[in-house]
Scaffold this active site. Structure first.
Site, PDB file in Angstrom:
ATOM      1  N   GLY A 190       0.840  -1.194   0.000  1.00  0.00           N
ATOM      2  CA  GLY A 190       0.000   0.000   0.000  1.00  0.00           C
ATOM      3  C   GLY A 190       0.872   1.239   0.000  1.00  0.00           C
ATOM      4  O   GLY A 190       1.927   1.270  -0.652  1.00  0.00           O
ATOM      5  N   ALA A 191       0.435   2.266   0.753  1.00  0.00           N
ATOM      6  CA  ALA A 191       1.119   3.567   0.744  1.00  0.00           C
ATOM      7  C   ALA A 191       2.598   3.430   1.115  1.00  0.00           C
ATOM      8  O   ALA A 191       3.485   3.821   0.356  1.00  0.00           O
ATOM      9  CB  ALA A 191       0.409   4.524   1.690  1.00  0.00           C
ATOM     10  N   ARG A 229      -5.662  -8.018  -6.760  1.00  0.00           N
ATOM     11  CA  ARG A 229      -6.070  -6.711  -6.213  1.00  0.00           C
ATOM     12  C   ARG A 229      -5.011  -5.646  -6.508  1.00  0.00           C
ATOM     13  O   ARG A 229      -3.921  -5.944  -6.972  1.00  0.00           O
ATOM     14  CB  ARG A 229      -6.252  -6.815  -4.692  1.00  0.00           C
ATOM     15  CG  ARG A 229      -7.484  -7.594  -4.313  1.00  0.00           C
ATOM     16  CD  ARG A 229      -7.676  -7.542  -2.808  1.00  0.00           C
ATOM     17  NE  ARG A 229      -8.727  -8.466  -2.419  1.00  0.00           N
ATOM     18  CZ  ARG A 229      -8.887  -8.951  -1.191  1.00  0.00           C
ATOM     19  NH1 ARG A 229      -8.060  -8.605  -0.233  1.00  0.00           N
ATOM     20  NH2 ARG A 229      -9.873  -9.778  -0.917  1.00  0.00           N
ATOM     21  N   SER A 283      -2.977  -4.114  -4.647  1.00  0.00           N
ATOM     22  CA  SER A 283      -1.663  -4.348  -4.036  1.00  0.00           C
ATOM     23  C   SER A 283      -0.846  -5.312  -4.906  1.00  0.00           C
ATOM     24  O   SER A 283       0.358  -5.122  -5.092  1.00  0.00           O
ATOM     25  CB  SER A 283      -1.817  -4.904  -2.615  1.00  0.00           C
ATOM     26  OG  SER A 283      -2.658  -6.041  -2.635  1.00  0.00           O
ATOM     27  N   HIS A 292       5.262   1.725  12.357  1.00  0.00           N
ATOM     28  CA  HIS A 292       4.510   2.412  13.409  1.00  0.00           C
ATOM     29  C   HIS A 292       4.343   1.383  14.518  1.00  0.00           C
ATOM     30  O   HIS A 292       3.984   0.232  14.247  1.00  0.00           O
ATOM     31  CB  HIS A 292       3.156   2.880  12.868  1.00  0.00           C
ATOM     32  CG  HIS A 292       2.305   3.626  13.861  1.00  0.00           C
ATOM     33  ND1 HIS A 292       2.804   4.629  14.661  1.00  0.00           N
ATOM     34  CD2 HIS A 292       0.988   3.518  14.171  1.00  0.00           C
ATOM     35  CE1 HIS A 292       1.818   5.115  15.414  1.00  0.00           C
ATOM     36  NE2 HIS A 292       0.714   4.446  15.151  1.00  0.00           N
ATOM     37  N   GLU A 323       7.104  15.969  13.878  1.00  0.00           N
ATOM     38  CA  GLU A 323       5.684  15.608  13.909  1.00  0.00           C
ATOM     39  C   GLU A 323       4.752  16.808  13.807  1.00  0.00           C
ATOM     40  O   GLU A 323       3.546  16.637  13.729  1.00  0.00           O
ATOM     41  CB  GLU A 323       5.366  14.843  15.202  1.00  0.00           C
ATOM     42  CG  GLU A 323       5.826  13.404  15.197  1.00  0.00           C
ATOM     43  CD  GLU A 323       5.131  12.537  14.140  1.00  0.00           C
ATOM     44  OE1 GLU A 323       4.147  13.000  13.546  1.00  0.00           O
ATOM     45  OE2 GLU A 323       5.604  11.417  13.920  1.00  0.00           O
ATOM     46  N   GLU A 344       6.461  17.960   8.951  1.00  0.00           N
ATOM     47  CA  GLU A 344       5.591  17.074   8.164  1.00  0.00           C
ATOM     48  C   GLU A 344       4.384  17.798   7.567  1.00  0.00           C
ATOM     49  O   GLU A 344       3.772  17.304   6.605  1.00  0.00           O
ATOM     50  CB  GLU A 344       5.144  15.885   9.027  1.00  0.00           C
ATOM     51  CG  GLU A 344       4.643  14.726   8.184  1.00  0.00           C
ATOM     52  CD  GLU A 344       4.449  13.433   8.968  1.00  0.00           C
ATOM     53  OE1 GLU A 344       5.077  13.283  10.047  1.00  0.00           O
ATOM     54  OE2 GLU A 344       3.676  12.588   8.507  1.00  0.00           O
ATOM     55  N   SER A 356      -2.229   6.727   6.877  1.00  0.00           N
ATOM     56  CA  SER A 356      -2.694   5.437   7.402  1.00  0.00           C
ATOM     57  C   SER A 356      -4.139   5.555   7.888  1.00  0.00           C
ATOM     58  O   SER A 356      -4.625   6.654   8.180  1.00  0.00           O
ATOM     59  CB  SER A 356      -1.795   5.010   8.563  1.00  0.00           C
ATOM     60  OG  SER A 356      -1.938   5.925   9.633  1.00  0.00           O
TER      61      SER A 356
END
Ligand SMILES: NC(=O)C1=CN([C@@H]2O[C@H](COP(=O)(O)OP(=O)(O)OC[C@H]3O[C@@H](n4cnc5c(N)ncnc54)[C@H](OP(=O)(O)O)[C@@H]3O)[C@@H](O)[C@H]2O)C=CC1
Ligand SMILES: CC[C@](O)(C(C)=O)C(=O)O
Ligand SMILES: [Mg+2]
Ligand SMILES: [Mg+2]
Length: 491
Positions: free
Chosen positions: A47-48, A77, A79, A133, A390, A394, A415
């Site tokens: 994904g991202a 799919r 992905s 994460h 953060e 960003e 996300s």
């Protein structure tokens, strides 16, 4: 119910973990990607982050392939298409996980427990499992097999920009950590450093931190200034301009591209430079508006940070996971129906300077959001370097996504965890700013100040300039930007 790992720790350990953060000098990466050379990297999910990180790592000379859940392969799919069309080998968990030296778990946070439980029995003895994460470890208390090394390499940026910045020859600030409960061979740090180099992160700045500090700061940034504030600001500014008779196409364009333009100035020279782009009276106006906004919004920022620290946020989001994402999906559908989202940008010319002159309120919102997020994070024990990434650093990277396809693109690129937090903030912030918005006119959003009186009071201007430069986010920003001399220009 999952066990919140952070909440099981004694206070002194919680504080120590929150404060763990050291800026790594570029000279600390002399071995480049060497620690990953000859190792087989298998990425779960495309994904991202999955696609962007995999492509960067491959371009940096690493051996990368993808494993996807069986249905994604069988049904070809997106992905599967993303991985195969980019020339990667794709296989099932059974085919690829047992061959992997390093497994990058780049599936959505909601899926981590199921995915990790499925792949753990297939993983080689002594292999490495990586996250981008730490939610699964910190908020859900996931226990990983003792022989496995567990690391985190978290780009402080949406996946699209991880790739774009790498292609531009730069990178994005990246936070690395080793899960202290899982470093049996003491090689976690070397692997994490090599991985950060492979994605280009070392060029922008790497922070050696902890899983806990990453989670508690990442959640705070994304919910407030990075995504929440930009969403709330977009909706409020657009509706106000329409109410005041500004052409809808112009208003739509001013916002869609305005965040990117004004925050580009932020990226290069911090809040000070962003406000210096305004005329003197406009700067004072933006400063005053932002002070008012900070007063109104501070309790909301405190609430987000408190809920993140004590686990209230993760508990409520996990309740939504268990409830088929009813809130997330409802809020997503609601966002798609907003007037801003449905009004295409007009075919009008807006010069770079006009985005500032006609977007004084947007500048004020960015300043207020950046400073509040930074102040709240550092008050909670997050180190200034991390709080800077953060909040201030960003914001332009998220603004780039809005310029591409408005809030839809931002929320699709970030996300699901960030998207959920963004809507949560937006729902609380819209009513909070209702009274403030009643007094807002087109002089600060849509048309700009009248130019016939460009005068200001000297003493007030000096005061405002001094206050801008004295904010602690500016001091750390100057230092960290000093390490980003090769950053490429976008606007
Ligand atoms: N989005 C971002 O820019 C950032 C994300 N992160 C973190 O990176 C991680 C990945 O997030 P993100 O890139 O947004 O994720 P995405 O939602 O973009 O991609 C998820 C990928 O995982 C696959 N997937 C979804 N569900 C499952 C499942 N149950 N089993 C196996 N594969 C699954 C999807 O493919 P398919 O559905 O076809 O199987 C897709 O390829 C998260 O931990 C996130 O917090 C960190 C920094 C920024
Ligand atoms: C935007 C928030 C983020 O943490 C990120 C891109 O850094 C995410 O979870 O998407
Ligand atoms: Mg983040
Ligand atoms: Mg995040």
């Amino acid at each position: 119910m999952p066990n919140n790992y952070f909440n099981t720790l004694p206070l002194r350990e919680q504080l120590a973990q929150l404060a763990k953060c050291r800026f790594m000098d570029i000279s600390e990466f002399p071995d480049g990607v060497e620690a990953l050379k000859g190792k087989k990297i298998v990425v779960i999910g495309c994904g991202a982050q999955g696609l962007a990180q995999g492509m960067n790592l491959r371009d940096s000379g690493c051996d990368v392939s993808y494993t996807l859940r069986a249905a994604a392969i069988a049904e070809k799919r997106q992905s599967w298409k993303s991985a195969t069309e980019n020339g990667f080998v794709v296989g099932t968990y059974e085919e690829l996980i047992p061959t992997a030296d390093v497994v990058l778990n780049l599936t959505p946070d909601k899926q981590h427990t199921a995915v990790v439980n499925a792949i753990m029995p297939l993983m080689k003895q002594g292999a490495c499992l990586s996250y981008s994460h730490g939610f699964n470890i910190v908020e859900e208390g996931m226990k990983i097999r003792e022989d496995l090394t567990v690391i985190m390499v978290a780009p402080k940026c949406p996946g699209s920009e991880v790739r774009n910045e790498y292609v531009r020859g730069f990178g994005v600030p990246t936070l690395i950590a080793v899960h202290e409960d899982n470093d049996p061979k003491g090689e976690g740090l070397a692997l994490a450093k090599a991985y950060a180099v492979g994605t280009g992160g070392h060029k922008a700045g790497v922070l050696m931190s902890s899983f806990i500090a990453e989670v508690k700061s990442d959640l705070m940034g994304e919910q407030t200034i990075l995504c929440g504030m930009l969403q709330t600001g977009s909706l409020l500014c657009f509706d106000k301009m329409i109410e005041e008779g500004v052409d809808a196409g112009y208003a739509s364009k001013l916002i869609q591209f305005g965040w990117e333009t004004v925050t580009e100035a932020l990226k290069y020279g911090g809040v000070t430079n962003m406000l210096d782009r305004l005329s003197n009276p406009a700067k004072i106006k933006a400063f005053d508006l932002s002070e008012e906004l900070k007063l109104i919004m501070r309790p909301l920022y405190n609430k987000h940070q408190d809920d993140i620290i004590d686990g209230t946020f993760s508990r409520t989001m996990m309740e939504d996971w268990a409830n088929d994402d009813v809130n997330l999906l409802g809020w997503r559908a609601e966002t798609a129906e907003t007037a801003f989202e449905k009004t295409p940008a007009g075919d009008v010319e807006i010069s770079e300077q006009e985005y500032f002159d006609h977007g004084i309120l947007m500048v004020a919102m960015v300043k207020a959001g950046v400073e509040l997020a930074f102040e709240t994070m550092t008050a909670a024990g997050i180190v200034a370097d991390s709080a800077y990434y953060e909040s201030l650093h960003e914001t332009p990277l998220i603004a780039n996504t809005i310029a591409r396809k408005k809030l839809y693109e931002m929320n699709a690129t970030i996300s699901d965890t960030a998207e959920y937090g963004c809507y949560l903030y937006n729902h609380a912030c819209l009513p909070l700013l209702a009274d403030f918005m009643k007094d807002i006119k087109t002089d600060v959003i849509g048309r700009g100040l009248a130019v016939d009186d460009n005068g200001v009071d000297n003493a007030r201007l000096i005061e405002v300039n001094a206050a801008l430069r004295a904010h602690p986010v500016e001091a750390i920003g100057t230092t960290l930007r000093g390490h980003m001399a090769d950053m490429k220009k976008i606007v």
